[in-house]
Write a protein that holds these residues in place. Sequence first.
Motif, PDB file in Angstrom:
ATOM      1  N   ARG A  94       5.924  52.012 109.265  1.00 26.22           N
ATOM      2  CA  ARG A  94       5.718  50.567 109.112  1.00 26.22           C
ATOM      3  C   ARG A  94       4.288  50.281 108.667  1.00 26.22           C
TER       4      ARG A  94
ATOM      5  N   HIS B 116       0.814  28.670 116.614  1.00 23.75           N
ATOM      6  CA  HIS B 116       1.993  29.036 115.840  1.00 23.75           C
ATOM      7  C   HIS B 116       1.750  28.598 114.407  1.00 23.75           C
ATOM      8  N   SER B 117       2.245  29.353 113.451  1.00 22.21           N
ATOM      9  CA  SER B 117       1.937  29.018 112.046  1.00 22.21           C
ATOM     10  C   SER B 117       2.410  27.614 111.688  1.00 22.21           C
TER      11      SER B 117
ATOM     12  N   GLU C 192      -1.881  33.403 115.621  1.00 21.12           N
ATOM     13  CA  GLU C 192      -1.086  34.050 116.666  1.00 21.12           C
ATOM     14  C   GLU C 192      -0.662  32.965 117.653  1.00 21.12           C
ATOM     15  N   ALA C 193       0.657  32.872 117.842  1.00 20.57           N
ATOM     16  CA  ALA C 193       1.198  31.785 118.656  1.00 20.57           C
ATOM     17  C   ALA C 193       0.799  31.903 120.121  1.00 20.57           C
TER      18      ALA C 193
ATOM     19  N   SER D 199       9.401  29.718 109.674  1.00 17.40           N
ATOM     20  CA  SER D 199       7.943  29.862 109.499  1.00 17.40           C
ATOM     21  C   SER D 199       7.594  29.910 108.009  1.00 17.40           C
TER      22      SER D 199
ATOM     23  N   GLY E  57       1.301  35.643 112.622  1.00 12.12           N
ATOM     24  CA  GLY E  57       1.735  36.471 113.755  1.00 12.12           C
ATOM     25  C   GLY E  57       0.900  37.732 113.825  1.00 12.12           C
TER      26      GLY E  57
HETATM   27  C1  LIG Z   1       6.057  41.655 115.661  1.00 15.66           C
HETATM   28  S1  LIG Z   1       4.463  41.181 116.189  1.00 15.66           S
HETATM   29  C2  LIG Z   1       3.478  41.781 114.874  1.00 15.66           C
HETATM   30  C3  LIG Z   1       2.018  41.820 115.161  1.00 15.66           C
HETATM   31  C4  LIG Z   1       1.141  42.277 114.003  1.00 15.66           C
HETATM   32  N1  LIG Z   1       1.294  41.437 112.839  1.00 15.66           N
HETATM   33  C5  LIG Z   1       1.436  43.686 113.596  1.00 15.66           C
HETATM   34  O1  LIG Z   1       2.038  43.880 112.566  1.00 15.66           O
HETATM   35  O2  LIG Z   1       1.075  44.619 114.304  1.00 15.66           O
HETATM   36  C6  LIG Z   1       4.556  39.478 115.903  1.00 15.66           C
HETATM   37  C7  LIG Z   1       3.497  38.626 116.590  1.00 15.66           C
HETATM   38  O3  LIG Z   1       3.533  37.382 115.954  1.00 15.66           O
HETATM   39  C8  LIG Z   1       3.562  36.300 116.862  1.00 15.66           C
HETATM   40  N2  LIG Z   1       4.325  35.278 116.122  1.00 15.66           N
HETATM   41  C9  LIG Z   1       5.625  35.322 115.749  1.00 15.66           C
HETATM   42  N3  LIG Z   1       5.905  34.301 114.917  1.00 15.66           N
HETATM   43  C10 LIG Z   1       4.751  33.604 114.749  1.00 15.66           C
HETATM   44  C11 LIG Z   1       4.390  32.468 113.994  1.00 15.66           C
HETATM   45  N4  LIG Z   1       5.262  31.869 113.189  1.00 15.66           N
HETATM   46  N5  LIG Z   1       3.123  32.011 114.087  1.00 15.66           N
HETATM   47  C12 LIG Z   1       2.209  32.639 114.875  1.00 15.66           C
HETATM   48  N6  LIG Z   1       2.493  33.717 115.602  1.00 15.66           N
HETATM   49  C13 LIG Z   1       3.746  34.215 115.536  1.00 15.66           C
HETATM   50  C14 LIG Z   1       4.169  36.882 118.123  1.00 15.66           C
HETATM   51  O4  LIG Z   1       3.645  36.229 119.275  1.00 15.66           O
HETATM   52  C15 LIG Z   1       3.724  38.347 118.055  1.00 15.66           C
HETATM   53  O5  LIG Z   1       2.505  38.541 118.728  1.00 15.66           O
END
Ligand SMILES: C[S@@+](CC[C@H](N)C(=O)[O-])C[C@H]1O[C@@H](n2cnc3c(N)ncnc32)[C@H](O)[C@@H]1O
Length: 456
Positions: free
Chosen positions: A179, A250-251, A222-223, A284, A200
């Motif tokens: 990934r 949140h975005s 980051e939410a 989003s 996120g």
């Molecule tokens: C799957 S993790 C990925 C983290 C990081 N981007 C990585 O790739 O290692 C997703 C993160 O995004 C946050 N999240 C999910 N949707 C979001 C949004 N629309 N806006 C802000 N944060 C979000 C979640 O709280 C989580 O911490």
Amino acid sequence: MQNGRFLPAGRNEAVSQDQLQQAFRFYQAGQLEPAVELLRGYLARFPFDAPANHLLGGICYRLGKLDSARDHLVRACAAPGARAEMFNDLGAALNGLGDQTGAIAAYERALAMEPNHAVVLSNLAVVYRAQGQPQRAIAALRRALAINPNLTEAQANLRNTYRDIVSPWHFPMINDRPRNDAYHAAITHIVPGRRVLDVGTGTGLLAMMAAKAGAASVAACEADPVIADHAREIVALNGLSDRIRVIAKHSTALAVGSDLPQRANVLITETFSSDLLSEGILASLEHAHRELLTEDAVVIPRRATALAYLAGGANIEALLFAGNSHGFDLAPFNDFAPSLLPVTLDNVPHDTLSGDFELFSFDLRSKNFPVSESMISVPVTRSGVASVLVQWIRLELDEAAHYENRPLPNPQAENHWTQILHRLPQPVRVEAGGTVRLIARHNRQQISISIADYVT
Ligand SMILES: C[S@@+](CC[C@H](N)C(=O)[O-])C[C@H]1O[C@@H](n2cnc3c(N)ncnc32)[C@H](O)[C@@H]1O
């Protein structure tokens, strides 16, 4: 319940003093019954004595008699000279009785008397956590640990509260090499000189890749505010605070002008659940395209697809079907079987009964993602008993970098995303050359499957 400091504040009657001290010695020796007897005698003469009520309240608490504990502790706390310990113990009794509001009030009274009482702060945090207020719990626990870094109950409470917020899948995810490599390849190729929005950000990993790759600017949202705090710390630890702005939102709560100086021309996101959609990626993205991105913005990944094949076999049936066990027919239990099951099928022998096919494929540069339903004809390639559809995801990060977690008998590396099994209502015998017709639907959050028919 906090031990100690139960001794009376001084009384003239020597006999009574002895009685109370003897009760305390019994208590310390774990002899609760004689302690209770002495205290009852004592309180018959001095019903409002604070130390005696405190001690008896504490013993009742230990014996699980919470109503009596509360009554004695209320009396102790009502006496002049009541101490923080008494309010702390009253808080524990009230919390045990399910009166969280009363417990918080009692702990707050204790803290008004001794603001740096780490045990009280830790106990207060337990109630906040039970009330679903993790941020307040964390703030109280951090204060407790700043006062006493070795307070093991606060350390454990903090770990438990963090676990409520931060799912354990973050760890295999941030260590998922395929990934990370796929994102890194696309990021280094696409972002130099561009304005990046990372939706996120989690640890901040992809935002840091973007900053290192030469992005003109990086905003990372980051939410979860607790995770966002840690992302900020990690970004600082890696010397990138001047290049990355972490926004705890949140975005869909971001706005150009306040959060972003101008629209971004690259959006990076890894907000894909194993089932692809349930982290809310489609909503989003719609918001981001409308409010946060330029018309020509690049999205990493540019496409996300849910793929599947028809499968069966004993290992899979054992996960989702109740049948005959030990000569007993357990079939009615199938009423409780889940229609979806996240599971890792790498290294799990099973029968693959069709080729791979797409359930849904999303061009993430699209501005709208309406709900959708389609009929899919799946040619059966091998005879057997079909019991599930195995679903996985494919991300096209850019035109060159791809990621896919199709189950493999001997994978080169561990994927953190699981596959998803879509359970068929019942196992169906299928023959090579036949066709299973499926109806696949998504409601923007979830993909669901039903079988229309099977044609031989
Ligand atoms: C799957 S993790 C990925 C983290 C990081 N981007 C990585 O790739 O290692 C997703 C993160 O995004 C946050 N999240 C999910 N949707 C979001 C949004 N629309 N806006 C802000 N944060 C979000 C979640 O709280 C989580 O911490």
